[in-house]
Design a protein around this motif. Sequence first.
Motif, PDB file in Angstrom:
ATOM      1  N   ASP A  14       0.812  -1.219   0.000  1.00 33.55           N
ATOM      2  CA  ASP A  14       0.000   0.000   0.000  1.00 33.55           C
ATOM      3  C   ASP A  14       0.847   1.271   0.000  1.00 33.55           C
ATOM      4  O   ASP A  14       0.376   2.353   0.304  1.00 33.55           O
ATOM      5  CB  ASP A  14      -1.022   0.007   1.136  1.00 33.55           C
ATOM      6  CG  ASP A  14      -0.438  -0.163   2.526  1.00 33.55           C
ATOM      7  OD1 ASP A  14       0.710  -0.642   2.653  1.00 33.55           O
ATOM      8  OD2 ASP A  14      -1.131   0.179   3.495  1.00 33.55           O
ATOM      9  N   GLY A  15       2.131   1.152  -0.380  1.00 32.77           N
ATOM     10  CA  GLY A  15       2.966   2.323  -0.616  1.00 32.77           C
ATOM     11  C   GLY A  15       3.656   2.925   0.587  1.00 32.77           C
ATOM     12  O   GLY A  15       4.259   3.984   0.491  1.00 32.77           O
ATOM     13  N   VAL A  16       3.602   2.254   1.750  1.00 31.28           N
ATOM     14  CA  VAL A  16       4.225   2.789   2.966  1.00 31.28           C
ATOM     15  C   VAL A  16       5.725   2.480   2.953  1.00 31.28           C
ATOM     16  O   VAL A  16       6.144   1.361   2.656  1.00 31.28           O
ATOM     17  CB  VAL A  16       3.567   2.199   4.234  1.00 31.28           C
ATOM     18  CG1 VAL A  16       4.297   2.644   5.496  1.00 31.28           C
ATOM     19  CG2 VAL A  16       2.102   2.602   4.288  1.00 31.28           C
ATOM     20  N   TRP A  31       8.330  -4.486   9.895  1.00 27.61           N
ATOM     21  CA  TRP A  31       7.493  -5.128   8.880  1.00 27.61           C
ATOM     22  C   TRP A  31       8.296  -5.797   7.764  1.00 27.61           C
ATOM     23  O   TRP A  31       7.724  -6.514   6.948  1.00 27.61           O
ATOM     24  CB  TRP A  31       6.443  -4.173   8.343  1.00 27.61           C
ATOM     25  CG  TRP A  31       6.890  -2.834   7.831  1.00 27.61           C
ATOM     26  CD1 TRP A  31       6.979  -1.672   8.542  1.00 27.61           C
ATOM     27  CD2 TRP A  31       7.231  -2.495   6.488  1.00 27.61           C
ATOM     28  NE1 TRP A  31       7.381  -0.647   7.723  1.00 27.61           N
ATOM     29  CE2 TRP A  31       7.532  -1.122   6.459  1.00 27.61           C
ATOM     30  CE3 TRP A  31       7.309  -3.231   5.300  1.00 27.61           C
ATOM     31  CZ2 TRP A  31       7.915  -0.452   5.302  1.00 27.61           C
ATOM     32  CZ3 TRP A  31       7.686  -2.571   4.141  1.00 27.61           C
ATOM     33  CH2 TRP A  31       7.988  -1.202   4.141  1.00 27.61           C
ATOM     34  N   VAL A  32       9.614  -5.642   7.721  1.00 24.96           N
ATOM     35  CA  VAL A  32      10.424  -6.357   6.734  1.00 24.96           C
ATOM     36  C   VAL A  32      11.045  -7.621   7.325  1.00 24.96           C
ATOM     37  O   VAL A  32      11.486  -8.494   6.583  1.00 24.96           O
ATOM     38  CB  VAL A  32      11.532  -5.464   6.123  1.00 24.96           C
ATOM     39  CG1 VAL A  32      10.934  -4.266   5.421  1.00 24.96           C
ATOM     40  CG2 VAL A  32      12.548  -5.032   7.158  1.00 24.96           C
ATOM     41  N   THR A 152       3.012  -7.090   2.155  1.00 28.22           N
ATOM     42  CA  THR A 152       2.276  -6.760   3.368  1.00 28.22           C
ATOM     43  C   THR A 152       1.552  -5.439   3.166  1.00 28.22           C
ATOM     44  O   THR A 152       2.015  -4.578   2.421  1.00 28.22           O
ATOM     45  CB  THR A 152       3.225  -6.690   4.592  1.00 28.22           C
ATOM     46  OG1 THR A 152       2.469  -6.560   5.776  1.00 28.22           O
ATOM     47  CG2 THR A 152       4.218  -5.551   4.480  1.00 28.22           C
ATOM     48  N   VAL A 153       0.400  -5.301   3.804  1.00 26.37           N
ATOM     49  CA  VAL A 153      -0.378  -4.060   3.772  1.00 26.37           C
ATOM     50  C   VAL A 153      -0.393  -3.514   5.191  1.00 26.37           C
ATOM     51  O   VAL A 153      -0.796  -4.203   6.125  1.00 26.37           O
ATOM     52  CB  VAL A 153      -1.814  -4.310   3.254  1.00 26.37           C
ATOM     53  CG1 VAL A 153      -2.654  -3.055   3.348  1.00 26.37           C
ATOM     54  CG2 VAL A 153      -1.773  -4.840   1.821  1.00 26.37           C
ATOM     55  N   LEU A 154       0.066  -2.273   5.345  1.00 20.11           N
ATOM     56  CA  LEU A 154       0.194  -1.680   6.676  1.00 20.11           C
ATOM     57  C   LEU A 154      -0.994  -0.811   7.068  1.00 20.11           C
ATOM     58  O   LEU A 154      -1.262  -0.622   8.239  1.00 20.11           O
ATOM     59  CB  LEU A 154       1.489  -0.870   6.760  1.00 20.11           C
ATOM     60  CG  LEU A 154       2.750  -1.711   6.573  1.00 20.11           C
ATOM     61  CD1 LEU A 154       3.974  -0.823   6.420  1.00 20.11           C
ATOM     62  CD2 LEU A 154       2.923  -2.673   7.732  1.00 20.11           C
ATOM     63  N   MET A 181       8.610 -11.349  -2.363  1.00 19.08           N
ATOM     64  CA  MET A 181       8.947  -9.948  -2.588  1.00 19.08           C
ATOM     65  C   MET A 181       9.224  -9.702  -4.063  1.00 19.08           C
ATOM     66  O   MET A 181       9.524 -10.608  -4.815  1.00 19.08           O
ATOM     67  CB  MET A 181      10.189  -9.570  -1.771  1.00 19.08           C
ATOM     68  CG  MET A 181       9.975  -9.678  -0.290  1.00 19.08           C
ATOM     69  SD  MET A 181      11.482  -9.760   0.686  1.00 19.08           S
ATOM     70  CE  MET A 181      12.486  -8.549  -0.043  1.00 19.08           C
ATOM     71  N   VAL A 182       9.121  -8.422  -4.443  1.00 19.10           N
ATOM     72  CA  VAL A 182       9.390  -8.015  -5.819  1.00 19.10           C
ATOM     73  C   VAL A 182      10.326  -6.813  -5.786  1.00 19.10           C
ATOM     74  O   VAL A 182      10.176  -5.923  -4.951  1.00 19.10           O
ATOM     75  CB  VAL A 182       8.068  -7.623  -6.539  1.00 19.10           C
ATOM     76  CG1 VAL A 182       8.347  -7.044  -7.912  1.00 19.10           C
ATOM     77  CG2 VAL A 182       7.140  -8.821  -6.641  1.00 19.10           C
TER      78      VAL A 182
END
Length: 191
Positions: A14-16, A31-32, A152-154, A181-182
């Motif tokens: 989601d771009g965070v 979160w990583v 992941t979506v934060l 991951m990408v």
Amino acid sequence: MARKLVVSVYISLDGVVQDPVGMENSGLGNWVGPYSRGPEGDEIMRQELWAADIALMGRTTYEGFAAVWPTLDDPAGFARRLNGMPKYVASTTLQQADWSNTTVLARDVAGEVRRMKDDGGGDILVYGSAGLVHSLLPHGLVDQVHMLIYPTVLGRGTRLFPADYAARFDLRDLRQLGSGMVHAVYASSVG
């Protein structure tokens, strides 16, 4: 030939980009941590760092990096490379920078970055530093964005691009890495 300014970020779906390793007391946590980029991802990060000869960061990223990188000596040489290269930190509050080869940019950061780019040489590498990136984007100073996209979506947190920013970027490379991951490389279509 002018230097490229490359923004390298860990980013959620989601771009965070805020606080990926959980050191900023943001409440987002690490979160990583649950994911591994694998050997191919390590090689991508190595190539990115070795293509640069200047590191540029905002104060928060600088403080996190300066607390850790000078104490490391990894077999791949990431620490030696980063510790030895010229580093610039954009900050109006930081009075001095104690990490080796670091200069504080307190005024006209866009102008200073433009001069660095015009000097030519290897890339200028910006790790994270969303506030700094937000200040450079409107000046057309970002040439590439390298995104390590985590599955992941934060739901909250600082995003890579500010809400009022609009631009076009062209996809240059896309690779799937470990743990879903990408890694995506986008180049600015400005200029």
